[in-house]
Motif scaffolding. Structure first.
Motif, PDB file in Angstrom:
ATOM      1  N   MET A  59       0.941  -1.127   0.082  1.00 39.39           N
ATOM      2  CA  MET A  59      -0.109  -0.004   0.052  1.00 39.39           C
ATOM      3  C   MET A  59       0.821   1.462  -0.019  1.00 39.39           C
ATOM      4  SD  MET A  59      -2.965   0.652   2.725  1.00 39.39           S
ATOM      5  CE  MET A  59      -4.790   1.336   2.068  1.00 39.39           C
ATOM      6  N   LEU A  60       0.700   2.228  -1.000  1.00 36.37           N
ATOM      7  CA  LEU A  60       1.585   3.306  -0.933  1.00 36.37           C
ATOM      8  C   LEU A  60       0.724   4.576  -0.836  1.00 36.37           C
ATOM      9  CD1 LEU A  60       3.205   2.426  -4.468  1.00 36.37           C
ATOM     10  CD2 LEU A  60       4.232   1.978  -2.059  1.00 36.37           C
ATOM     11  N   GLU A  61       1.123   5.402  -0.008  1.00 35.02           N
ATOM     12  CA  GLU A  61       0.465   6.512   0.342  1.00 35.02           C
ATOM     13  C   GLU A  61       0.436   7.769  -0.954  1.00 35.02           C
ATOM     14  OE1 GLU A  61       0.499  10.222   3.372  1.00 35.02           O
ATOM     15  OE2 GLU A  61       1.170   8.242   4.065  1.00 35.02           O
ATOM     16  N   LYS A  62      -0.640   8.006  -1.347  1.00 34.62           N
ATOM     17  CA  LYS A  62      -0.364   9.478  -2.580  1.00 34.62           C
ATOM     18  C   LYS A  62       0.238  10.635  -1.793  1.00 34.62           C
ATOM     19  CE  LYS A  62      -4.474   8.107  -5.374  1.00 34.62           C
ATOM     20  NZ  LYS A  62      -5.882   8.504  -5.765  1.00 34.62           N
ATOM     21  N   PRO A  63       0.763  11.276  -2.453  1.00 36.21           N
ATOM     22  CA  PRO A  63       0.861  11.269  -3.991  1.00 36.21           C
ATOM     23  C   PRO A  63       2.059  10.161  -4.406  1.00 36.21           C
ATOM     24  CG  PRO A  63       2.108  13.215  -3.235  1.00 36.21           C
ATOM     25  CD  PRO A  63       1.460  12.745  -2.026  1.00 36.21           C
ATOM     26  N   LEU A  64       1.827   9.604  -5.783  1.00 36.86           N
ATOM     27  CA  LEU A  64       2.916   8.809  -6.363  1.00 36.86           C
ATOM     28  C   LEU A  64       4.047   9.720  -6.922  1.00 36.86           C
ATOM     29  CD1 LEU A  64       3.463   5.938  -6.948  1.00 36.86           C
ATOM     30  CD2 LEU A  64       2.218   6.206  -8.857  1.00 36.86           C
ATOM     31  N   ASP A  65       4.899   9.559  -6.072  1.00 31.42           N
ATOM     32  CA  ASP A  65       6.240  10.574  -6.314  1.00 31.42           C
ATOM     33  C   ASP A  65       7.226   9.743  -6.772  1.00 31.42           C
ATOM     34  OD1 ASP A  65       7.969   9.517  -4.195  1.00 31.42           O
ATOM     35  OD2 ASP A  65       7.357  11.048  -2.951  1.00 31.42           O
ATOM     36  N   ARG A  66       8.350  10.447  -7.391  1.00 28.96           N
ATOM     37  CA  ARG A  66       9.343   9.830  -8.206  1.00 28.96           C
ATOM     38  C   ARG A  66      10.125   8.731  -7.296  1.00 28.96           C
ATOM     39  NH1 ARG A  66      13.963  12.679 -11.998  1.00 28.96           N
ATOM     40  NH2 ARG A  66      14.584  10.612 -12.713  1.00 28.96           N
ATOM     41  N   GLU A  67      10.343   8.850  -6.057  1.00 28.95           N
ATOM     42  CA  GLU A  67      11.012   8.021  -5.106  1.00 28.95           C
ATOM     43  C   GLU A  67      10.143   6.831  -4.866  1.00 28.95           C
ATOM     44  OE1 GLU A  67      12.492   7.711  -0.384  1.00 28.95           O
ATOM     45  OE2 GLU A  67      11.990   9.491  -1.327  1.00 28.95           O
ATOM     46  N   LYS A  68       8.912   6.958  -4.834  1.00 28.59           N
ATOM     47  CA  LYS A  68       7.802   5.656  -4.509  1.00 28.59           C
ATOM     48  C   LYS A  68       8.036   4.959  -6.192  1.00 28.59           C
ATOM     49  CE  LYS A  68       4.983   7.858  -1.445  1.00 28.59           C
ATOM     50  NZ  LYS A  68       3.911   8.982  -0.990  1.00 28.59           N
TER      51      LYS A  68
END
Length: 128
Positions: free
Chosen positions: A106-115
């Protein structure tokens, strides 16, 4: 799994879809990106096309992320890894994601470059 080359973005926010696509392309230009505005569109797409990674929003009209995950096992063409994207801080969402065998993380928004970089690296090194 080798480096992913097909990603499906499932989110009802067209601005998020555009920004996520741009961020992914900055990280790896060779990735083919597909988009769906809700879970139903994603299911229909996956009936005819396989992908390596699915980034899935939870809160969408028509068919939300949880409903998508309920329908997902019936598909023949399935993404190897599903990453739920959410702005939810509800611990029950995290528990539900952890308990679902199809959810990688599960990833927290926003979807940034590092993620994105971490996800692509993790997917490329996965033995799935």
């Amino acid at each position: 799994m080798q480096n992913p080359n097909k990603i499906l973005l499932v989110d009802d926010d067209p601005i998020f879809l555009t920004l996520a696509e741009l961020a992914i392309k900055k990280e790896q230009t060779s990735i083919e990106i597909f988009k769906a505005m809700n879970g139903e569109e994603a299911i229909e797409f996956l009936k005819n096309q396989s992908v390596d990674i699915i980034f899935l929003d939870l809160n969408m009209p028509v068919m939300n992320g949880w409903e998508f995950l309920d329908a997902f096992p019936q598909l023949k063409n399935r993404g190897d890894q599903i990453y739920i994207l959410t702005s939810s801080i509800d611990p029950s969402d995290q528990r539900k994601a952890d308990e679902n065998p199809y959810v990688t993380s599960m990833l927290e928004k926003p979807l940034d470059r590092e993620k994105i970089a971490n996800t692509l690296a993790q997917s490329g090194n996965s033995s799935n």
